[in-house]
Structures are given as structure tokens and as C-alpha cells.
Design a protein around this motif. Structure first.
Motif, PDB file in Angstrom:
ATOM      1  N   GLN A  50      37.804 -24.884 -11.799  1.00 30.75           N
ATOM      2  CA  GLN A  50      37.718 -24.571 -13.246  1.00 30.75           C
ATOM      3  C   GLN A  50      36.141 -24.979 -13.615  1.00 30.75           C
ATOM      4  OE1 GLN A  50      40.390 -27.004 -15.661  1.00 30.75           O
ATOM      5  NE2 GLN A  50      39.324 -26.605 -17.437  1.00 30.75           N
TER       6      GLN A  50
ATOM      7  N   TYR B 267      30.533 -31.669 -19.111  1.00 30.07           N
ATOM      8  CA  TYR B 267      31.215 -30.650 -18.750  1.00 30.07           C
ATOM      9  C   TYR B 267      30.766 -30.667 -17.196  1.00 30.07           C
ATOM     10  CZ  TYR B 267      31.978 -29.364 -23.466  1.00 30.07           C
ATOM     11  OH  TYR B 267      32.067 -29.396 -24.613  1.00 30.07           O
TER      12      TYR B 267
ATOM     13  N   LYS C 242      34.677 -27.889 -17.168  1.00 28.72           N
ATOM     14  CA  LYS C 242      36.031 -28.696 -17.527  1.00 28.72           C
ATOM     15  C   LYS C 242      35.611 -29.828 -18.123  1.00 28.72           C
ATOM     16  CE  LYS C 242      39.891 -31.352 -15.425  1.00 28.72           C
ATOM     17  NZ  LYS C 242      40.326 -31.198 -16.725  1.00 28.72           N
TER      18      LYS C 242
ATOM     19  N   PHE D 111      42.062 -33.438 -10.561  1.00 33.95           N
ATOM     20  CA  PHE D 111      40.934 -32.824 -10.549  1.00 33.95           C
ATOM     21  C   PHE D 111      39.946 -33.339  -9.823  1.00 33.95           C
ATOM     22  CE2 PHE D 111      41.146 -35.397 -14.470  1.00 33.95           C
ATOM     23  CZ  PHE D 111      39.847 -35.971 -14.482  1.00 33.95           C
TER      24      PHE D 111
END
Length: 190
Positions: A71, A84, A74, A116
Motif C-alpha cells: 500500500q 505517509y 498509507k 502493516f
């Protein structure tokens, strides 16, 4: 200074101001203390790509399937800042020996049971993840994946204090940890 020069100077100042507002891009393993508010932690060396895929293993009679995806951008919120990050995200399915699904996070877009990545150790082929835990954050902890080769990864999961956290949770919520609490568990890429 005439009006045209004033307008040009104002336009130049505006352009420079907008350029300075652009988020700073930093490499993947930048220390949290060195990340300014609004920065972008980018996978500039493509360290995450070798882990992307679907992996399976069996542990204590359960089949565990991991879905690793990348991703970009994120959002990460910390108490004093937000930024981010490019991250690997793990979704998973745990089935018992008769095929009954015990836990499935594939369509989970909530923080519950989210996993994550928060950093890599390229020299050791290791990625560290944070696991938010299930209801009431039961099982919150750290997961490490070590890339053995192009088809296998080694799993290590260390949850934090489970008993205290579960005691604070309403008894109607499932607080069982379905992820394997172990070290050196091998997953094979499908």
C-alpha cells in the motif's frame, strides 16, 4: 517598481511558497524521530516487492493463509504528527482442520486485526510489522517476517500482555488470537 514587476515578484513568491509546502520524501527506514509532519516515507529501493504474494502454512491443526500487498501512501498517525508511508499490509484467513473459517480479515478495512509494516532490515531480509490486535487490542504486538528465498518466509509473532487486555474487553466479543504465536514458522508462497 512598476505594477508588472510587482505582479511577477508576487507570482514568483507564490510559486516558491507552494514548492516549499510539498511533502518531503524520505527513504523507507527513516527513524520515527527524523520524520517531519506530512512527510512521505517511500520504498525507494523496492525492498517490499519480494514479499508481495499469498503464503500458506499449517500450525496446530489450523491452515493459515497470508495475503501480502503493498500500500503506497498509507497514512500513519502518531501522537505528535502524521505522515505517509509505503507499507506491506497483511490480510489473513485462519481455518481449522475441517475447513471452517475461524478468522478472515480479507475484507477488513478497520484497524481491528490490521497488520502493516513499520520497517525493514535489508541485510537480514526481515520486515517488522505491527499487529493492532483483535477486539480491545487483544494480541497487539510485533510480527517479523524473514525472507528465506523466493518461495518461503519465516514467521515470528510476539503479542503483548494478552490477559490484562482481554480482561478489559466485554465478554460478548471474541478475544481469541487466531494467529500463530510462535517463532520460525515457515510459510510457502502459492
Amino acid at each position: 517598481m512598476n505594477i508588472l514587476q510587482s505582479k511577477m515578484l508576487l507570482a514568483l513568491a507564490l510559486i516558491l511558497s507552494l514548492m516549499s509546502c510539498k511533502a518531503q520524501t524520505l527513504p523507507l527506514n527513516t527513524a520515527l524521530l527524523d520524520i517531519p509532519n506530512g512527510a512521505y516515507i517511500k520504498d525507494t529501493n523496492n525492498e517490499l516487492a519480494p514479499y508481495i504474494g499469498t503464503y500458506k502454512t499449517n500450525f496446530n491443526g489450523n491452515e493459515i493463509t497470508l495475503f501480502l500487498t503493498k500500500q503506497e501512501n498509507k497514512l500513519q498517525k502518531r501522537s505528535s504528527k502524521q505522515f505517509y508511508r509505503d507499507a506491506l499490509v497483511i490480510k489473513y484467513i485462519v481455518k481449522n482442520s475441517s475447513g471452517t473459517i475461524l478468522q478472515d480479515t480479507q475484507n477488513n478495512n478497520l484497524d481491528i486485526a490490521s497488520i502493516f509494516s513499520i520497517g525493514t532490515e535489508p541485510t537480514e531480509n526481515t520486515i517488522t510489522f505491527v499487529y493492532r490486535g483483535t477486539h480491545c487490542n487483544v494480541g497487539f504486538g510485533e510480527i517479523k517476517l524473514k525472507r528465506i528465498d523466493s518461495t518461503q518466509i519465516s514467521w515470528q509473532y510476539r503479542p503483548n500482555d494478552i490477559v490484562t487486555t482481554a480482561a478489559k474487553c466485554p465478554p460478548t466479543l471474541d478475544t481469541k488470537i487466531y494467529l500463530p504465536e510462535t517463532k520460525d514458522l515457515i510459510f510457502t508462497k502459492q
